[in-house]
Motif scaffolding. Structure first.
Motif, PDB file in Angstrom:
ATOM      1  N   THR A 307      81.314 -57.859 102.719  1.00  0.00           N
ATOM      2  CA  THR A 307      81.593 -58.347 103.712  1.00  0.00           C
ATOM      3  C   THR A 307      81.757 -59.991 103.709  1.00  0.00           C
ATOM      4  N   ALA A 308      82.225 -60.658 104.628  1.00  0.00           N
ATOM      5  CA  ALA A 308      82.334 -62.278 104.425  1.00  0.00           C
ATOM      6  C   ALA A 308      81.013 -62.808 104.241  1.00  0.00           C
ATOM      7  N   PHE A 309      80.005 -62.090 104.471  1.00  0.00           N
ATOM      8  CA  PHE A 309      78.597 -62.504 104.065  1.00  0.00           C
ATOM      9  C   PHE A 309      78.297 -62.489 102.618  1.00  0.00           C
ATOM     10  N   SER A 310      79.262 -62.057 101.891  1.00  0.00           N
ATOM     11  CA  SER A 310      78.959 -61.960 100.396  1.00  0.00           C
ATOM     12  C   SER A 310      78.695 -63.457  99.929  1.00  0.00           C
ATOM     13  N   THR A 311      77.871 -63.696  98.764  1.00  0.00           N
ATOM     14  CA  THR A 311      77.382 -64.821  98.215  1.00  0.00           C
ATOM     15  C   THR A 311      78.786 -65.459  97.428  1.00  0.00           C
ATOM     16  N   GLU A 312      79.645 -64.795  96.948  1.00  0.00           N
ATOM     17  CA  GLU A 312      80.846 -65.413  96.287  1.00  0.00           C
ATOM     18  C   GLU A 312      81.715 -65.862  97.434  1.00  0.00           C
ATOM     19  N   TRP A 313      81.961 -65.002  98.391  1.00  0.00           N
ATOM     20  CA  TRP A 313      83.003 -65.647  99.516  1.00  0.00           C
ATOM     21  C   TRP A 313      82.405 -66.552 100.413  1.00  0.00           C
ATOM     22  N   SER A 314      81.089 -66.698 100.422  1.00  0.00           N
ATOM     23  CA  SER A 314      80.415 -67.769 101.440  1.00  0.00           C
ATOM     24  C   SER A 314      80.324 -69.154 100.545  1.00  0.00           C
TER      25      SER A 314
END
Length: 338
Positions: A307-314
């Motif tokens: 999801t958009a809550f993933s560490t890399e994306w955040s």
């Protein structure tokens, strides 16, 4: 009379022989055993209670027995996660096998895909530029994982991961009118979305300098907007070149070693690749300069199917988290997949 009886038996036998190939024997159906369903209800309930909330909801949709167990653990929520992240996780797992659906992080719902929406032609920006949204990462990773898709999904995957090239207008303050080219090369490696971005500056009327190169941003922790259009603040500050490490052309992994420092060093060490990385997000970058050309290369890891809550994306988009990784590992992973 005997002749009539014999003729009748012959006709019956002939009809049976003719219809025998057309008859289908009933298949030998043997019930498939599921070891976990042979456990007592007490053990199943203990297993289910250790799953996250969205996992309990998903396993409750597999069969009637798990549905009864999940209902006993989630009676008040009525099969609805109580947090935004939980709802996104639930919908993301539901959409894993649905090629025509994607999870919207704004309204937290499933939407139908639009095959005309790509990073090179995003429907969520008015500017004609490469704009990577989480929907593009989500669908690209899903289509890469799925097998035996319809042709329209195969074509959509090709457009999602196609390289992007654009010639940029010269900087208005640049009297030398340096030519600039911007290229993006997406790639899926080991279930992760990697992005290789290259800025190329070519000599036109006069020599290339830091002033003629103009504005450039490589990640949200540097000056200016990122590829996703997220505004960031100025963080990279100048340092004395005498205090920088010059081992194999690499710059120390220090937050003060911004892109401007690497470019300045590349101009001093012509034909030498100066490498560095961001200590807050998964970004490797390098600069190589000569008298006629300057090349800025960036390698970024946007994470896996999450999801958009993933560490890399955040970390790459919202600057909400920090990701620690080995310097140069993203570039190495991208190059090894060639």
């Amino acid at each position: 009379m005997e002749c009539i009886r014999a003729l009748y038996q012959f006709l019956v036998l002939s009809i049976q022989l003719l219809y025998r190939p057309l008859r289908r024997e009933p298949p030998d159906i043997t019930p498939t055993r599921c070891a976990i369903l042979e456990l007592p209800n007490e053990l199943l309930e203990a297993i289910v209670t250790h799953l996250p909330q969205h996992g309990q909801m998903l396993i409750g949709q597999t069969c009637r027995r798990f549905q009864a167990v999940a209902h006993r653990n989630l009676p008040a929520q009525k099969y609805r996660p109580d947090t935004s992240e939980g709802r996104l996780l639930y919908l993301s797992h539901r959409a894993r096998s649905l090629p025509d659906r994607w999870v919207c992080t704004e309204c937290i719902k499933l939407h139908r895909i639009n095959v005309s929406d790509t990073p090179a032609n995003s429907l969520y920006t008015l500017y004609k530029k490469f704009r990577l949204s989480h929907i593009h990462v989500q669908l690209t990773l899903k289509y890469t994982r799925l097998n035996k898709m319809e042709q329209r999904y195969e074509d959509y995957l090709k457009s999602l991961i196609a390289p992007y090239h654009k010639y940029l207008r010269p900087n208005d303050l640049d009297t030398n009118k340096v030519k600039r080219k911007y290229s993006v090369y997406p790639k899926i490696v080991n279930g992760r979305y990697l992005l290789h971005t290259v800025w190329r500056y070519y000599q036109a009327k006069g020599p290339i300098s830091m002033q003629s190169m103009g504005y450039i941003s490589i990640c949200p922790h540097r000056e200016g907007p990122s590829l996703t259009g997220t505004l960031t603040e100025f963080y990279a500050s100048r340092m004395s070149l005498d205090t920088q490490a010059e081992t194999n052309g690499a710059v120390n992994n220090d937050p003060r070693n911004g892109l401007d420092v690497c470019i300045e060093r590349a101009f001093r060490l012509l034909h030498t690749e100066v490498c560095s990385s961001c200590i807050y997000c998964t970004t490797d970058f390098s600069v190589r300069a000569s008298q006629k050309e300057v090349v800025v290369s960036v390698w970024q890891d946007f994470g896996g199917e999450d999801t958009a809550f993933s560490t890399e994306w955040s970390a790459l988009v919202f600057r909400l988290r920090c990701v620690y990784y080995h310097f140069g590992s993203i570039r190495k992973l991208y190059d090894q997949a060639d």
